[in-house]
Design an enzyme around this catalytic site. Sequence first.
Site, mmCIF file in Angstrom:
data_model
loop_
_atom_site.group_PDB
_atom_site.id
_atom_site.type_symbol
_atom_site.label_atom_id
_atom_site.label_comp_id
_atom_site.label_asym_id
_atom_site.label_seq_id
_atom_site.Cartn_x
_atom_site.Cartn_y
_atom_site.Cartn_z
ATOM 1 N N HIS A 251 0.825 -1.203 0.000
ATOM 2 C CA HIS A 251 0.000 0.000 0.000
ATOM 3 C C HIS A 251 0.862 1.257 0.000
ATOM 4 C CE1 HIS A 251 -2.747 3.083 1.616
ATOM 5 N NE2 HIS A 251 -3.680 2.390 0.959
ATOM 6 N N ARG A 254 2.394 2.318 -3.301
ATOM 7 C CA ARG A 254 1.503 2.949 -4.269
ATOM 8 C C ARG A 254 1.633 4.471 -4.270
ATOM 9 N NH1 ARG A 254 -4.404 0.057 -4.759
ATOM 10 N NH2 ARG A 254 -3.763 -1.443 -6.353
ATOM 11 N N ASN A 362 -5.588 -17.298 -17.302
ATOM 12 C CA ASN A 362 -4.379 -18.102 -17.530
ATOM 13 C C ASN A 362 -4.628 -19.120 -18.639
ATOM 14 O OD1 ASN A 362 -1.600 -18.764 -16.356
ATOM 15 N ND2 ASN A 362 -2.602 -20.775 -16.341
ATOM 16 N N ARG A 408 7.116 -19.366 -11.368
ATOM 17 C CA ARG A 408 6.727 -19.534 -12.762
ATOM 18 C C ARG A 408 7.514 -20.691 -13.346
ATOM 19 N NH1 ARG A 408 7.889 -13.633 -14.892
ATOM 20 N NH2 ARG A 408 9.524 -13.927 -13.341
ATOM 21 N N LEU A 422 1.562 -14.608 -9.439
ATOM 22 C CA LEU A 422 0.689 -14.398 -8.287
ATOM 23 C C LEU A 422 -0.757 -14.810 -8.559
ATOM 24 C CD1 LEU A 422 1.961 -10.910 -7.054
ATOM 25 C CD2 LEU A 422 2.380 -13.140 -6.004
#
Length: 456
Positions: A251, A254, A362, A408, A422
């Site tokens: 947060h 950002r 995906n 990955r 994620l």
Amino acid sequence: MKLSSLPNRIFIKLLLSFWLCSSLIIAIVGILPILQEHHDNAKIEPQLLKVLEQAAVYIQQRPELVEYNPNRQQFHRLKDMENKPVRFYLLNDKGEVLNTDRIARPMRRFMLLAEDAGHPISHHFRHEILFGPHEFEVQGKKYSLYGRLGEMHPKPWFFFFAENIVLTLVFAIILSGLLCGILAWHLGKPLYSLKRSVEAVARGELNHRADRYTTERKDEIGQLAIAFNAMADSIESMVCNQQRLISGVSHELRTPLTRLQLSLALARKKGQSSTEMERIGYEAEQLETMISELLELSRSKLHLHEVKHTLSVSETLGQVLDDAEFEAEQMQKQLIIDIDEQLSFPLAPRPLARAIENLLRNAIRYAKQHICIRAQMMSDHLLIEVTDDGPGIENESDLEDIFNPFYRPQTARERESGGWGLGLAIAKAAIDSHYGTIEASNVKPHGLKVSIKLPF
């Protein structure tokens, strides 16, 4: 260690239980001969002694019955002197039987027992009772009288076990098994409960604790349950703090990111555009995407146990399916939806919708032509399957790891195609909130299938 706590130790419980169990079995088996011997030496019952006394009076009134007679016919009248099927045996002072030449073996053994006892006794043998002796005099000579009653007489309970050794052993084995079973239940039930608690925490249910029955035990199992609850509290606190830290950091990131994007927008507005600035803008967008996914993953893990509501699966996923169908059409691919509109299930709508959205995106990204989502009710769970006809996962060992954050597989290392790793982690967190399971498997000849099982 206090002496008062010793009986609550498992070692003491096991020792005392097995010792008492074996001692009880040995006592039951060992006491049978003692009971039988005591019964064999028990004094004669009054009614049986009265029968012998009456027979003795009858003989005393007829002295000729004890006189020598080669045929011994007069002694047979003793059998008819009572209205009972009693057979009498008259012995002189030398131990010779005067009224019969044939004496059954049980009667001979009983005479020896009575001689050793030194007083009148009675003894059960099969379905008859032997009793005596009663001593009396006829014309100054001593005689002994024994009786044999052939009627059915109830035997003491222990005679059944004494005469049936095999059944006695079977009874002892069953009794020991019952006692050991009670002990095993006493120890096994809290251990099984504790095992379920450990498995629940291992599945990610960090709020699960050992039940009160287990923690209130005063032995090592109770201490273990208390220690487990303390450990679970610490783990839940650390995990929650970690997720809050990730959420807080994401947060906070950002704020400078927003300033960076604002600066880029102002620069573009002033006509200050270049390849380097375009690259900065692209990386800023990727960073924004990653931070958003991190926040979503953090929220999913912090709210694993939302209240479920029984909802229609098709309505819950309606917007997600519409968006996925539109996205597939733009890529010239076909999305097949096989979900019954009447299918309802207890759901947390937002986490499940986000999980299915990530799985469909995906699948659309890697599919060649076809993507299929299917939902059906099984005997004890809801099964949701998302299948594509893409290349699948080349390395089978990656099938379990693809649901870990930032992981990955080798075939999707590039950021453009593989994302940040994620999306599937967020999907797994959402399924964990339903206490369900998610797993991936390759489809032959090619393709990937992700299966979700949500239990009732």
